[in-house]
Structures are given as structure tokens and as C-alpha cells.
Write a protein that holds these residues in place. Structure first.
Motif, PDB file in Angstrom:
ATOM      1  N   ARG A 194      63.507 -25.101 -59.649  1.00 50.50           N
ATOM      2  CA  ARG A 194      64.077 -25.649 -58.420  1.00 50.50           C
ATOM      3  C   ARG A 194      65.440 -26.242 -58.736  1.00 50.50           C
ATOM      4  NH1 ARG A 194      60.738 -30.116 -56.416  1.00 50.50           N
ATOM      5  NH2 ARG A 194      61.673 -29.744 -54.374  1.00 50.50           N
ATOM      6  N   LEU A 195      66.354 -26.136 -57.748  1.00 51.08           N
ATOM      7  CA  LEU A 195      67.710 -26.649 -57.932  1.00 51.08           C
ATOM      8  C   LEU A 195      68.046 -27.562 -56.759  1.00 51.08           C
ATOM      9  CD1 LEU A 195      70.170 -26.436 -59.828  1.00 51.08           C
ATOM     10  CD2 LEU A 195      71.064 -24.663 -58.303  1.00 51.08           C
ATOM     11  N   LEU A 196      68.300 -28.823 -57.071  1.00 51.66           N
ATOM     12  CA  LEU A 196      68.629 -29.809 -56.056  1.00 51.66           C
ATOM     13  C   LEU A 196      70.090 -30.210 -56.184  1.00 51.66           C
ATOM     14  CD1 LEU A 196      65.500 -29.922 -56.182  1.00 51.66           C
ATOM     15  CD2 LEU A 196      65.655 -32.388 -55.852  1.00 51.66           C
ATOM     16  N   VAL A 197      70.711 -30.500 -55.054  1.00 55.22           N
ATOM     17  CA  VAL A 197      72.104 -30.935 -55.047  1.00 55.22           C
ATOM     18  C   VAL A 197      72.197 -32.243 -54.269  1.00 55.22           C
ATOM     19  CG1 VAL A 197      72.607 -29.436 -53.076  1.00 55.22           C
ATOM     20  CG2 VAL A 197      74.488 -30.342 -54.439  1.00 55.22           C
ATOM     21  N   ARG A 198      72.986 -33.154 -54.791  1.00 57.65           N
ATOM     22  CA  ARG A 198      73.107 -34.483 -54.181  1.00 57.65           C
ATOM     23  C   ARG A 198      74.098 -34.463 -53.021  1.00 57.65           C
ATOM     24  NH1 ARG A 198      70.491 -39.505 -53.810  1.00 57.65           N
ATOM     25  NH2 ARG A 198      72.016 -40.839 -52.755  1.00 57.65           N
ATOM     26  N   THR A 199      73.711 -35.074 -51.907  1.00 59.87           N
ATOM     27  CA  THR A 199      74.593 -35.275 -50.765  1.00 59.87           C
ATOM     28  C   THR A 199      74.986 -36.750 -50.725  1.00 59.87           C
ATOM     29  OG1 THR A 199      72.869 -35.852 -49.160  1.00 59.87           O
ATOM     30  CG2 THR A 199      73.226 -33.503 -49.580  1.00 59.87           C
ATOM     31  N   THR A 225      83.883 -23.447 -42.941  1.00 61.61           N
ATOM     32  CA  THR A 225      82.579 -22.985 -43.434  1.00 61.61           C
ATOM     33  C   THR A 225      82.282 -23.505 -44.840  1.00 61.61           C
ATOM     34  OG1 THR A 225      83.572 -20.908 -44.232  1.00 61.61           O
ATOM     35  CG2 THR A 225      82.596 -20.892 -42.025  1.00 61.61           C
ATOM     36  N   ARG A 226      83.227 -24.274 -45.415  1.00 58.99           N
ATOM     37  CA  ARG A 226      82.996 -24.850 -46.746  1.00 58.99           C
ATOM     38  C   ARG A 226      82.105 -26.094 -46.637  1.00 58.99           C
ATOM     39  NH1 ARG A 226      87.564 -26.745 -51.243  1.00 58.99           N
ATOM     40  NH2 ARG A 226      86.045 -27.393 -52.844  1.00 58.99           N
ATOM     41  N   LEU A 227      81.213 -26.247 -47.589  1.00 59.94           N
ATOM     42  CA  LEU A 227      80.325 -27.403 -47.628  1.00 59.94           C
ATOM     43  C   LEU A 227      81.024 -28.582 -48.301  1.00 59.94           C
ATOM     44  CD1 LEU A 227      77.100 -25.497 -48.709  1.00 59.94           C
ATOM     45  CD2 LEU A 227      77.545 -26.469 -46.446  1.00 59.94           C
ATOM     46  N   ASN A 228      80.968 -29.731 -47.650  1.00 60.50           N
ATOM     47  CA  ASN A 228      81.505 -30.970 -48.207  1.00 60.50           C
ATOM     48  C   ASN A 228      80.312 -31.834 -48.613  1.00 60.50           C
ATOM     49  OD1 ASN A 228      82.637 -33.417 -48.814  1.00 60.50           O
ATOM     50  ND2 ASN A 228      83.742 -33.643 -46.883  1.00 60.50           N
ATOM     51  N   TRP A 229      80.087 -31.983 -49.902  1.00 62.53           N
ATOM     52  CA  TRP A 229      78.884 -32.663 -50.382  1.00 62.53           C
ATOM     53  C   TRP A 229      78.916 -34.159 -50.151  1.00 62.53           C
ATOM     54  CZ3 TRP A 229      75.159 -29.407 -50.797  1.00 62.53           C
ATOM     55  CH2 TRP A 229      75.463 -28.070 -51.067  1.00 62.53           C
ATOM     56  N   GLU A 230      80.032 -34.680 -49.643  1.00 63.13           N
ATOM     57  CA  GLU A 230      80.094 -36.078 -49.217  1.00 63.13           C
ATOM     58  C   GLU A 230      79.469 -36.261 -47.839  1.00 63.13           C
ATOM     59  OE1 GLU A 230      81.086 -38.593 -50.941  1.00 63.13           O
ATOM     60  OE2 GLU A 230      82.290 -37.745 -52.583  1.00 63.13           O
TER      61      GLU A 230
END
Length: 316
Positions: free
Chosen positions: A275-280, A213-218
Motif C-alpha cells: 500500500r502507498l499512502l501520501v500525506r495531504t 489538473t495538477r494535484l496540490n498536496w497542501e
């Protein structure tokens, strides 16, 4: 020839309640309910009974709450009720001594289109994997998990923005109707079953854990977006959040895909106003709802009213 039924219903959580209630509304003879023992729950660890037990008590149905399903005393109790059909919805894996007991068999409701998504979390994984269609299946239980002969199936589309929470509610209602129709066919002696297809690589629905359930931002923007909605509202996708101090574990419940050409490493944050953006790996996601440690789930714009995002802040 119409069969005279004596039904034992086996289930525990909220998902199973509409099935039990609809059977009773249709006057099917549920003579026994088997559910989990009462357990401490919630912050106060107060002992609580299952949702299915509460429904059974309201309708005056006898209840058994076995600790061990292989216990000879429990099996003897089943025999005393002269059960000839068992229905299983969101319950534990039954030993053969239990599922093989009734004359007309034991059938299970599973929240997927078998043979795909056998396992503990079929609704979550259908959304996580971006399926556009799923459904519910009734099947007779056999020696293995979710492999028995299929009785009935019903399909439903999965919306591109749908969460597990909304799909859960729809499948709960569909499942109840499918269970009642399955019982009708068994009672009328008209039930027809079919063997499940053999798939070389069936889609799986394993138990949800801290690891999966952990997010991998790669991962890709699409895959992360689907994972967040597939784990919402429970248990919630999570990530470590580093903001000028020790990394803390946070949960993300809602996001949306963002078209932004700014380049950055995976996990980097970009604040644009509230707003908060996160890079994938291949784009940006806007985080819409998040839960900080010790806090409740909140809209990110509200979180940002009291939280300063450092230039070095990132998700890990």
C-alpha cells in the motif's frame, strides 16, 4: 398545432451519439448532421472521423464538416437543407449567423443544472467540487455561452465515490432522453421556457488544463480525493513523483481516504506492505491506481512489485 420539423444535428464526440440515435429511433426528421472535420488521432496519428459522423454514416444522413462556422459557404449549405430546428450537443460555439438561422431556434444540451457549471467541463467540475447532485439542461442558444432560456432539466445524485467516467455515462443517457422530450415539446407547439437565475457567484466549469489538473498536496484530503475522482478516467489528475532521481510526472486515477495519525509534510509517502499512502494538509490518501511515465494505468500493488520506494520519495 403540430409542427413539421427539418432538423440539423450538430455534435462531435461519443457523448452526442445517443442523442442522435434516439432522435432517429423516434423517427424525428434529422436531415443533416454537422460535425468536426476528420483529424489524425491516436499514437499512429491515423485520420479518424468523429463518433457522430460514424453514426450519421450508418444511418445514411447527409454530413457537413466545416472548418470555419462563419464561412458563408457553410451557412448557404444550411439554408439549402431548409432547416427549421438545430440541436447542438458537445459541439463548438456557434456564431449568431448560424444559431439564429432556423425558424424554431437552436437548442443545446448541457451536462449541468444551469446556471451552475457553465463552460467546457461541467461533469468534471461537479465531481471535483464534491457536488451531491447534478443533471442535464436543454436551453435555447443566445449571444453568450450557456446563458439562454432553459427548456427542460433533469437531475441525478452524484455518489460520494463516483468518478467522472461513471457520471458521464449516466448523463449521456439522461441527456438523450431530455433532447427527445425537448423536440417533442417543440414539435407540439407546447414548449415553455424560463430565464436562467442570476447568481452572484455561479459555479464555473472552465476548460481543463495542465495547471488546474495538477494535484496540490497542501490541499485537504477531501479536496484531493474529489479531484482525483473528478479527473478519472480522463484526463487524469497528475503530480510530480520524486523517488531518488529526477522528478517524473505521474497520473493518479483512484484513491481512498485513510485514517492514519502519522505526521509528515504534505506530499510525503508512507509505504505499508503493498500500500502507498501520501500525506495531504490534514491526513493521508491511499493511492490505488497510478500511471508511471511510458507505462499503462496500473494498480499500485502491482507497481510496487517492481518499484522500490526510497525513504526520501515524495509527490511534489
Amino acid at each position: 398545432m403540430k409542427k413539421t420539423l427539418r432538423i440539423a444535428f450538430m455534435g462531435t464526440p461519443e457523448f452526442a451519439v445517443p442523442c442522435l440515435q434516439l432522435l432517429l429511433d423516434h423517427k424525428y426528421p434529422v436531415v443533416l448532421v454537422v460535425t468536426a472535420p476528420d483529424r489524425p488521432a491516436g499514437r499512429g496519428r491515423k485520420v479518424q472521423s468523429s463518433a457522430v459522423k460514424q453514426c450519421a454514416e450508418k444511418n445514411g444522413i447527409p454530413i457537413i464538416q466545416p472548418e470555419r462556422l462563419k464561412d458563408p459557404e457553410f451557412i448557404d449549405q444550411l439554408r439549402e437543407f431548409q432547416i427549421n430546428l438545430q440541436i447542438v450537443v458537445a459541439f463548438r460555439m456557434l456564431p449568431e449567423a448560424v444559431w439564429a438561422l432556423p425558424e424554431f431556434g437552436t437548442f443545446n444540451l448541457h451536462a449541468s443544472l444551469l446556471p451552475d457549471y457553465r463552460g467546457a467541463a461541467p461533469i468534471h467540475w461537479a465531481v471535483i467540487n464534491g457536488e451531491v447532485e447534478t443533471g442535464v439542461t436543454t436551453f435555447f442558444i443566445d449571444e453568450q455561452i450557456d446563458t439562454g432560456r432553459i427548456i427542460l432539466q433533469d437531475k441525478t445524485p452524484v455518489g460520494p465515490e463516483e468518478t467522472t467516467g461513471s457520471l458521464y455515462l449516466r448523463l449521456m443517457d439522461m441527456g438523450a432522453k431530455l433532447v427527445v422530450e425537448t423536440v417533442r415539446q417543440i414539435a407540439s407547439g407546447q414548449v415553455v421556457t424560463r430565464t436562467q437565475k442570476h447568481l452572484q457567484t455561479p459555479k464555473k466549469a472552465p476548460k481543463l488544463t495542465a495547471d488546474n489538473t495538477r494535484l496540490n498536496w497542501e490541499d485537504s484530503q477531501k479536496d484531493l480525493y474529489n479531484k482525483i475522482r473528478g479527473l478519472s478516467p480522463h484526463p487524469g489528475a497528475w503530480s510530480y513523483f520524486e523517488n531518488g532521481g529526477d522528478a517524473e510526472r505521474v497520473k493518479i486515477f483512484r484513491s481512498q481516504r485513510e485514517s492514519n495519525s502519522t505526521s509528515a509534510s504534505a506530499g510525503s509517502l508512507l509505504q505499508i506492505g503493498k500500500r502507498l499512502l501520501v500525506r495531504t494538509s490534514d491526513g493521508w490518501l491511499e493511492v490505488l491506481e497510478m500511471q508511471l511515465p511510458g507505462k499503462r494505468r496500473m494498480f499500485v500493488q502491482d507497481i510496487l512489485n517492481g518499484l522500490e520506494i526510497q525513504k526520501s520519495a515524495r509527490f511534489l
